[in-house]
Scaffold this active site. Structure first.
Site, short mmCIF file in Angstrom:
data_model
loop_
_atom_site.label_atom_id
_atom_site.label_comp_id
_atom_site.label_asym_id
_atom_site.label_seq_id
_atom_site.Cartn_x
_atom_site.Cartn_y
_atom_site.Cartn_z
N LYS A 60 -4.02 -11.32 -27.88
CA LYS A 60 -3.88 -10.85 -26.50
C LYS A 60 -3.42 -12.00 -25.61
CE LYS A 60 -6.23 -6.57 -25.85
NZ LYS A 60 -6.86 -6.05 -27.01
N LYS A 115 -0.06 -2.53 -36.81
CA LYS A 115 -1.05 -1.56 -37.27
C LYS A 115 -1.07 -0.34 -36.34
CE LYS A 115 -5.45 -2.48 -35.11
NZ LYS A 115 -6.80 -2.05 -35.22
N LYS A 164 -4.55 2.56 -31.00
CA LYS A 164 -4.67 3.36 -29.79
C LYS A 164 -3.79 2.83 -28.68
CE LYS A 164 -8.98 2.44 -30.32
NZ LYS A 164 -10.34 2.39 -30.74
#
Ligand code: ATP
Ligand code: LTN
Length: 330
Positions: free
Chosen positions: A111, A193, A196
């Protein structure tokens, strides 16, 4: 009976990666192990959330646990905030985690590397809370997808550190990562991957997706020009990902078997079989999900799960606080 614990952080709707990498194993293992499966709502707020959406996602997560086959008679299903010891031991674990260790955690590092602004302190210290989630219950195993293995390894280090410093406090748990399906990739970009936080929404199949939409996502999955259904994640990541999905949804059918069935056949036919398997599973889960929502089973499952979890967690927290000397001896 050996014990197992795992959690899911529903910052969005649960997807096929969560089902294949984690949830289906919770269900598989609930008879063989004493199972604790919780909804990590403290972890959810490490990133900004819309309150109404979060609350709906939490409800859906429990409903999906039940719809996928977790049974409150066989597993302890609970909401993290219904067991206050998680936050309390989380703070204690945080005080025993080195900043160097947190700096090495790939989820946070990724991040940071993406240049995301205003990351919260909670996101940074989240692995310490995750360690507390686990160590409160002395589980033997923690079934997780590949991305969480590093956090379970940190948990082991922290358990060993505290056992050495204060005497035997925690069982040192093992991560349990399945050989197939531990990292389901995005259908639109098989180098990432399935997640969400997929911005395009094309690469991620949600468990509550409309079946037509789900079929379309599979049929438009990115593949390659080899025209050969062959398991080779390095050179054929898209096809290999679809094979993993098909295998996981058909009782871990061997890859060789799938290769044989589709030898000499086009990708269209192969994708149709994957789409059929995905839609059949979603249909089954969604039918049960509706029944669960109508039945009131959620509240009942959560209150039973929390009662049992609190028994274990309170006892462990008291033991830890006393070993550290945080209590006044009267
Ligand atoms: P996301 O990236 O979708 O936000 P996450 O890993 O951050 O997911 P959770 O939803 O809490 O957070 O994940 C629950 C479980 O599902 C974990 O054990 C995780 O390893 C597993 N999991 C998540 N994504 C995948 C995936 N694409 N393939 C296999 N397992 C996955
Ligand atoms: N960090 C995990 C969710 C999670 C968890 C746990 C998993 C929180 N606490 C304890 C296993 C055990 C995630 O993001 N998937």
């Amino acid at each position: 009976m050996k014990r197992m614990l795992s959690g899911i952080k529903p910052t969005g709707q649960l997807h096929l990666g969560n089902y294949i990498g984690a949830l289906r194993h919770f269900v598989e293992y609930q008879d063989e192990y004493e199972m604790f499966a919780f909804i990590a709502n403290l972890h959810c707020i490490t990133v900004p959330q819309d309150p109404k959406e979060l609350s709906d996602n939490l409800r859906d997560c429990v409903a999906l646990y039940l719809a996928c086959g977790l049974d409150p008679d066989r597993a302890n299903i609970f909401l993290q905030t219904d067991v206050r010891a998680h936050a309390q031991l989380g703070y204690i674990m945080c005080c025993h985690t080195y900043m160097g260790e947190l700096n090495r955690m790939t989820q946070f590092k990724d991040k940071m590397a993406h240049g995301e602004k205003n990351l919260s302190g909670g996101l940074y210290t989240y692995p310490s809370l995750m360690a507390a989630d686990i160590l409160l219950y002395d589980p033997d195993y923690v079934p997780v997808g590949e991305d969480q293995k590093q956090h379970v390894e940190l948990t082991r280090d922290l358990a060993i550190r505290m056992n050495n410093r204060y005497g035997e406090l925690f069982k040192v748990p093992e991560p349990l990562v399945a050989k197939v399906g531990a990292r389901i990739m995005s259908l639109s970009d098989p180098s990432k991957k399935m997640s969400k936080s997929d911005e395009t929404n094309k690469g991620c199949i949600y468990l509550l997706d409309d079946l037509k939409k789900a079929r379309k996502k599979v049929m438009s999955a990115v593949t390659d020009n080899y025209a050969n259904v062959h398991f080779d994640p390095e050179n054929q990541p898209g096809i290999s990902n679809l094979m993993q999905i098909l295998s996981s949804l058909s009782e871990d059918r061997p890859m060789g078997d799938i290769e044989q069935e589709f030898a000499g056949k086009g990708y269209g036919e192969f994708k149709r079989s994957v789409a059929d398997a995905v839609c059949a599973k979603l249909e089954e889960i969604q039918a049960k999900y509706k029944q669960v929502l109508e039945s009131g089973a959620i509240n009942d499952a959560l209150s039973r799960g929390a009662a049992k979890a609190n028994e274990y967690a309170d006892a462990k927290l008291a033991k830890v606080q006393s070993a550290i000397g945080m209590e006044i001896i009267r």
